[in-house]
Enzyme design. Structure first.
Site, PDB file in Angstrom:
ATOM      1  N   HIS A  61      44.482  46.413  55.799  1.00  0.00           N
ATOM      2  CA  HIS A  61      45.708  45.636  56.004  1.00  0.00           C
ATOM      3  C   HIS A  61      45.532  44.666  57.168  1.00  0.00           C
ATOM      4  CE1 HIS A  61      47.688  49.343  54.204  1.00  0.00           C
ATOM      5  NE2 HIS A  61      48.222  48.382  53.469  1.00  0.00           N
ATOM      6  N   GLN A  85      58.340  52.182  43.112  1.00  0.00           N
ATOM      7  CA  GLN A  85      56.906  52.374  42.904  1.00  0.00           C
ATOM      8  C   GLN A  85      56.526  53.846  42.790  1.00  0.00           C
ATOM      9  OE1 GLN A  85      55.930  48.802  45.852  1.00  0.00           O
ATOM     10  NE2 GLN A  85      54.102  49.816  45.133  1.00  0.00           N
TER      11      GLN A  85
END
Length: 124
Positions: A61, A85
């Site tokens: 990230h 999700q």
């Protein structure tokens, strides 16, 4: 069930640096706040890169945030643990949340703004 506001209590950081000259990242909790800030930057001619995440940030990230900083004037990231999700038998509540560490990592990587909406904000 833990909400995003439990993880990121509402406070909007607007300072540009700490007392030690260290940058502070602005934190927005609503789409309206985010839109306003982005529009201001765009009016100033700034380019903006966006790195969406679900938090619990790792080196991958951070590399994305750092790379985004080479492509745009301003880097914006989001942390949103999206309940859509997760399947019925997956445990949303057990998804790791590390807000303090995430904020430190994003700030160090040069992220200028973090968008951390609530589920209600995203799904009114």
């Amino acid at each position: 069930m833990m909400s995003v506001t439990d993880v990121f209590p509402p406070r909007n950081t607007v300072s540009t640096e700490t007392g030690h000259g260290q940058p502070i990242m602005k934190i927005c909790y609503t789409a309206a706040e985010l839109r306003h800030t982005l529009n201001t930057w765009r009016r100033d001619g700034k380019t903006i890169a966006f790195v969406p995440t679900m938090g619990n940030l790792h080196r991958g990230h951070i590399r994305l945030v750092e790379h985004a900083g080479t492509l745009a004037d301003i880097v914006v990231s989001s942390i949103f643990v999206n309940p859509m999700q997760f399947g019925r038998h997956e445990d949303l509540d057990k998804y790791p949340r590390t807000p303090e560490a995430d904020i430190e990592k994003l700030t160090a990587a040069g992220c200028a703004l973090l968008f951390t909406p609530t589920v209600r904000e995203m799904y009114p």
